[in-house]
Design a protein around this motif. Structure first.
Motif, PDB file in Angstrom:
ATOM      1  N   VAL A  59      40.438  63.556  57.040  1.00 55.97           N
ATOM      2  CA  VAL A  59      39.995  63.044  55.736  1.00 55.97           C
ATOM      3  C   VAL A  59      40.946  61.962  55.242  1.00 55.97           C
ATOM      4  O   VAL A  59      40.512  60.937  54.690  1.00 55.97           O
ATOM      5  N   GLY A  60      42.251  62.157  55.454  1.00 63.01           N
ATOM      6  CA  GLY A  60      43.220  61.143  55.042  1.00 63.01           C
ATOM      7  C   GLY A  60      42.983  59.816  55.728  1.00 63.01           C
ATOM      8  O   GLY A  60      43.026  58.751  55.086  1.00 63.01           O
ATOM      9  N   TYR A  61      42.735  59.843  57.034  1.00 57.86           N
ATOM     10  CA  TYR A  61      42.481  58.604  57.765  1.00 57.86           C
ATOM     11  C   TYR A  61      41.190  57.940  57.310  1.00 57.86           C
ATOM     12  O   TYR A  61      41.135  56.718  57.124  1.00 57.86           O
ATOM     13  N   VAL A  62      40.132  58.726  57.134  1.00 60.47           N
ATOM     14  CA  VAL A  62      38.842  58.153  56.741  1.00 60.47           C
ATOM     15  C   VAL A  62      38.923  57.522  55.350  1.00 60.47           C
ATOM     16  O   VAL A  62      38.499  56.375  55.143  1.00 60.47           O
ATOM     17  N   LEU A  63      39.477  58.261  54.380  1.00 58.18           N
ATOM     18  CA  LEU A  63      39.581  57.713  53.027  1.00 58.18           C
ATOM     19  C   LEU A  63      40.541  56.533  52.978  1.00 58.18           C
ATOM     20  O   LEU A  63      40.339  55.587  52.210  1.00 58.18           O
ATOM     21  N   GLY A  64      41.598  56.564  53.795  1.00 56.87           N
ATOM     22  CA  GLY A  64      42.500  55.423  53.872  1.00 56.87           C
ATOM     23  C   GLY A  64      41.796  54.188  54.401  1.00 56.87           C
ATOM     24  O   GLY A  64      42.021  53.059  53.914  1.00 56.87           O
ATOM     25  N   ALA A  65      40.920  54.366  55.396  1.00 51.19           N
ATOM     26  CA  ALA A  65      40.160  53.237  55.924  1.00 51.19           C
ATOM     27  C   ALA A  65      39.193  52.687  54.877  1.00 51.19           C
ATOM     28  O   ALA A  65      39.034  51.464  54.742  1.00 51.19           O
ATOM     29  N   VAL A  66      38.552  53.579  54.124  1.00 49.32           N
ATOM     30  CA  VAL A  66      37.650  53.124  53.058  1.00 49.32           C
ATOM     31  C   VAL A  66      38.439  52.348  52.003  1.00 49.32           C
ATOM     32  O   VAL A  66      37.981  51.311  51.495  1.00 49.32           O
ATOM     33  N   LYS A  67      39.642  52.837  51.669  1.00 53.31           N
ATOM     34  CA  LYS A  67      40.494  52.115  50.712  1.00 53.31           C
ATOM     35  C   LYS A  67      40.818  50.720  51.215  1.00 53.31           C
ATOM     36  O   LYS A  67      40.796  49.736  50.458  1.00 53.31           O
ATOM     37  N   ASP A  68      41.132  50.600  52.512  1.00 50.10           N
ATOM     38  CA  ASP A  68      41.436  49.276  53.076  1.00 50.10           C
ATOM     39  C   ASP A  68      40.236  48.343  52.971  1.00 50.10           C
ATOM     40  O   ASP A  68      40.383  47.152  52.655  1.00 50.10           O
ATOM     41  N   LEU A  69      39.028  48.858  53.219  1.00 49.88           N
ATOM     42  CA  LEU A  69      37.833  48.034  53.096  1.00 49.88           C
ATOM     43  C   LEU A  69      37.627  47.574  51.655  1.00 49.88           C
ATOM     44  O   LEU A  69      37.243  46.426  51.401  1.00 49.88           O
ATOM     45  N   VAL A  70      37.891  48.474  50.701  1.00 49.59           N
ATOM     46  CA  VAL A  70      37.723  48.125  49.285  1.00 49.59           C
ATOM     47  C   VAL A  70      38.709  47.040  48.877  1.00 49.59           C
ATOM     48  O   VAL A  70      38.347  46.046  48.226  1.00 49.59           O
ATOM     49  N   THR A  71      39.975  47.188  49.272  1.00 49.82           N
ATOM     50  CA  THR A  71      40.982  46.202  48.876  1.00 49.82           C
ATOM     51  C   THR A  71      40.784  44.863  49.588  1.00 49.82           C
ATOM     52  O   THR A  71      41.060  43.810  49.010  1.00 49.82           O
ATOM     53  N   LEU A  72      40.287  44.885  50.826  1.00 47.31           N
ATOM     54  CA  LEU A  72      40.018  43.627  51.528  1.00 47.31           C
ATOM     55  C   LEU A  72      38.893  42.842  50.880  1.00 47.31           C
ATOM     56  O   LEU A  72      38.846  41.610  50.965  1.00 47.31           O
ATOM     57  N   SER A  73      38.001  43.561  50.216  1.00 47.52           N
ATOM     58  CA  SER A  73      36.909  42.870  49.527  1.00 47.52           C
ATOM     59  C   SER A  73      37.372  42.188  48.251  1.00 47.52           C
ATOM     60  O   SER A  73      36.654  41.353  47.700  1.00 47.52           O
ATOM     61  N   ALA A  74      38.551  42.537  47.766  1.00 44.34           N
ATOM     62  CA  ALA A  74      39.106  41.920  46.544  1.00 44.34           C
ATOM     63  C   ALA A  74      40.587  41.644  46.783  1.00 44.34           C
ATOM     64  O   ALA A  74      41.436  42.469  46.441  1.00 44.34           O
ATOM     65  N   PRO A  75      40.937  40.500  47.391  1.00 38.88           N
ATOM     66  CA  PRO A  75      42.339  40.209  47.732  1.00 38.88           C
ATOM     67  C   PRO A  75      43.284  40.185  46.534  1.00 38.88           C
ATOM     68  O   PRO A  75      44.487  40.332  46.702  1.00 38.88           O
ATOM     69  N   ASP A  76      42.738  40.025  45.318  1.00 38.60           N
ATOM     70  CA  ASP A  76      43.600  39.955  44.138  1.00 38.60           C
ATOM     71  C   ASP A  76      44.344  41.261  43.873  1.00 38.60           C
ATOM     72  O   ASP A  76      45.384  41.260  43.198  1.00 38.60           O
ATOM     73  N   VAL A  77      43.841  42.380  44.360  1.00 37.42           N
ATOM     74  CA  VAL A  77      44.481  43.669  44.084  1.00 37.42           C
ATOM     75  C   VAL A  77      45.411  44.099  45.217  1.00 37.42           C
ATOM     76  O   VAL A  77      45.980  45.184  45.153  1.00 37.42           O
ATOM     77  N   LEU A  78      45.571  43.254  46.251  1.00 37.00           N
ATOM     78  CA  LEU A  78      46.385  43.650  47.397  1.00 37.00           C
ATOM     79  C   LEU A  78      47.833  43.906  47.000  1.00 37.00           C
ATOM     80  O   LEU A  78      48.466  44.851  47.464  1.00 37.00           O
ATOM     81  N   SER A  79      48.399  43.052  46.131  1.00 35.19           N
ATOM     82  CA  SER A  79      49.795  43.244  45.725  1.00 35.19           C
ATOM     83  C   SER A  79      49.975  44.524  44.934  1.00 35.19           C
ATOM     84  O   SER A  79      50.958  45.260  45.124  1.00 35.19           O
ATOM     85  N   SER A  80      49.013  44.832  44.061  1.00 38.45           N
ATOM     86  CA  SER A  80      49.090  46.076  43.308  1.00 38.45           C
ATOM     87  C   SER A  80      48.960  47.279  44.233  1.00 38.45           C
ATOM     88  O   SER A  80      49.682  48.275  44.082  1.00 38.45           O
ATOM     89  N   MET A  81      48.070  47.203  45.214  1.00 33.21           N
ATOM     90  CA  MET A  81      47.894  48.317  46.134  1.00 33.21           C
ATOM     91  C   MET A  81      49.113  48.498  47.027  1.00 33.21           C
ATOM     92  O   MET A  81      49.451  49.612  47.417  1.00 33.21           O
ATOM     93  N   LEU A  82      49.798  47.390  47.371  1.00 29.36           N
ATOM     94  CA  LEU A  82      51.019  47.508  48.170  1.00 29.36           C
ATOM     95  C   LEU A  82      52.077  48.294  47.403  1.00 29.36           C
ATOM     96  O   LEU A  82      52.784  49.126  47.979  1.00 29.36           O
ATOM     97  N   ALA A  83      52.181  48.037  46.099  1.00 29.07           N
ATOM     98  CA  ALA A  83      53.131  48.794  45.280  1.00 29.07           C
ATOM     99  C   ALA A  83      52.772  50.276  45.261  1.00 29.07           C
ATOM    100  O   ALA A  83      53.651  51.139  45.291  1.00 29.07           O
ATOM    101  N   PHE A  84      51.474  50.582  45.239  1.00 26.26           N
ATOM    102  CA  PHE A  84      51.065  51.983  45.247  1.00 26.26           C
ATOM    103  C   PHE A  84      51.367  52.648  46.577  1.00 26.26           C
ATOM    104  O   PHE A  84      51.808  53.800  46.627  1.00 26.26           O
ATOM    105  N   VAL A  85      51.124  51.925  47.671  1.00 25.84           N
ATOM    106  CA  VAL A  85      51.328  52.523  48.984  1.00 25.84           C
ATOM    107  C   VAL A  85      52.808  52.805  49.227  1.00 25.84           C
ATOM    108  O   VAL A  85      53.181  53.831  49.805  1.00 25.84           O
ATOM    109  N   LEU A  86      53.692  51.904  48.791  1.00 25.68           N
ATOM    110  CA  LEU A  86      55.128  52.071  49.014  1.00 25.68           C
ATOM    111  C   LEU A  86      55.787  52.966  47.973  1.00 25.68           C
ATOM    112  O   LEU A  86      56.883  53.470  48.201  1.00 25.68           O
TER     113      LEU A  86
END
Length: 347
Positions: free
Chosen positions: A169-196
């Motif tokens: 489930v972690g891998y699948v939801l993580g992949a869905v999250k990556d697809l969502v963030t790739l569709s909106a590059p403006d949130v990539l920096s914010s998501m990087l802060a969340f991941v780290l």
């Protein structure tokens, strides 16, 4: 005579554990207060005396608007992770259970990503209501991840199946999250802060949200402590005691999901705090789940506060992502714990 001596030693042991239980919580709270004062004194220029900031309005504003809310927010985030870790380990009867292990973290990050994409607002500029909305979205995502894991594992009876389902489930939801963030590059920096993991995003509004979540979760978890004690004796024993397992399990899953979701929504993925805090408490004294839940929350807050200060100091004036630091320290602690248990089992 020997029986009387054994009884006397047992009574002394109980008194000693009772004394440790009474002073441990005030000691941890006192250490937390000292660490908060230290955290409010540490900045990019090093260690500043707080009394000097009183005479400098600019320095005082930096302390009150940046350093202090960050330090308080780090403690509240760590407290939620420590509480969630203790609930997860008791609920799944596994001392290595982590609040991020069962798909809750990936689900929470996915919920945050979806809201950030739809709002179009960076996390740093988020208002009080958006931060509250991020917590709600992360809670729903974490709850969905845990429920999906439980559905795939067909309950909590089989630990190995449960852990494997959590990984999938972690891998699948993580992949869905990556697809969502790739569709909106403006949130990539914010998501990087969340991941780290980043406590630098915490302000007074985030502290308010975290405190608003932590207090009722402490009350709810205390109300379910008897169920966790019963589960530690085994499923059949807990059932024979007349405990309402089904509704209490649902409540515990909600506590786990909301605690994890709130922590992730405000500070990102900060691993190993939820795993290490209950272990440290159990290493100091043997307690039932009532005191364990409270002490784990305080210990988690203290651990993350110390890690936050270390992240600011180690490579100053730059900062380490606190999630990276806790992963290194927590991973080292986990390896040491596994090594110690392996040696103990081999002996």
């Amino acid at each position: 005579m020997s029986q009387m001596t054994a009884n006397g030693l047992a009574v002394e042991g109980l008194h000693a554990r009772g004394a440790r239980r009474r002073w441990l919580a005030p000691l941890l709270l006192g250490l937390s207060a000292l660490v908060m004062v230290l955290g409010a004194s540490v900045g990019s220029t090093g260690l500043d005396a707080l009394w000097q900031a009183v005479r400098d309005p600019v320095a005082w504003q930096i302390v009150m608007d940046i350093r202090l809310p960050r330090t308080v927010g780090a403690w509240l985030t760590g407290a939620l992770l420590g509480l969630s870790g203790a609930v997860a380990q008791g609920l799944f009867r596994n001392p290595l259970a982590d609040p991020f292990l069962l798909g809750s973290a990936s689900g929470a990050v996915l919920g945050v990503a979806v809201l950030l994409v739809f709002s179009g607002t960076p996390v740093a500029a988020a208002s009080w209501w958006l931060k509250l909305g991020l917590t709600g979205g992360a809670f729903l995502g974490a709850l969905g991840g845990v429920l999906l894991t439980l559905l795939l594992a067909q309950g909590v009876q089989h630990t190995l199946r449960l852990l494997l389902a959590g990984v999938v489930v972690g891998y699948v939801l993580g992949a869905v999250k990556d697809l969502v963030t790739l569709s909106a590059p403006d949130v990539l920096s914010s998501m990087l802060a969340f991941v780290l993991g980043n406590t630098g995003l915490l302000g007074w509004s985030a502290c308010g949200v975290l405190a608003l979540v932590l207090v009722p979760l402490l009350v709810l978890s205390a109300a379910t402590a008897r169920v966790l004690d019963g589960l530690s004796l085994g499923e059949s024993t807990a059932f024979s005691l007349g405990l309402p397992l089904t509704p209490m399990r649902a409540l515990l899953v909600a506590v786990l999901a909301l605690g994890t979701g709130a922590a992730v929504a405000q500070a990102g993925l900060i691993g190993f705090v939820g795993l290490a805090a209950p272990h440290l408490v159990r290493g100091l004294l043997r307690v039932t789940h009532g005191p364990l839940l409270l002490l784990s929350a305080i210990t988690g807050g203290l651990l993350l506060s110390v890690a936050d200060i270390a992240a600011r100091v180690l490579i100053a004036p730059q900062e380490l992502p606190v999630g990276v630091l806790t992963a290194v320290l927590g991973g080292s602690y986990l390896l040491w714990l596994m090594y110690r248990r392996t040696r103990g089992g081999g002996g």
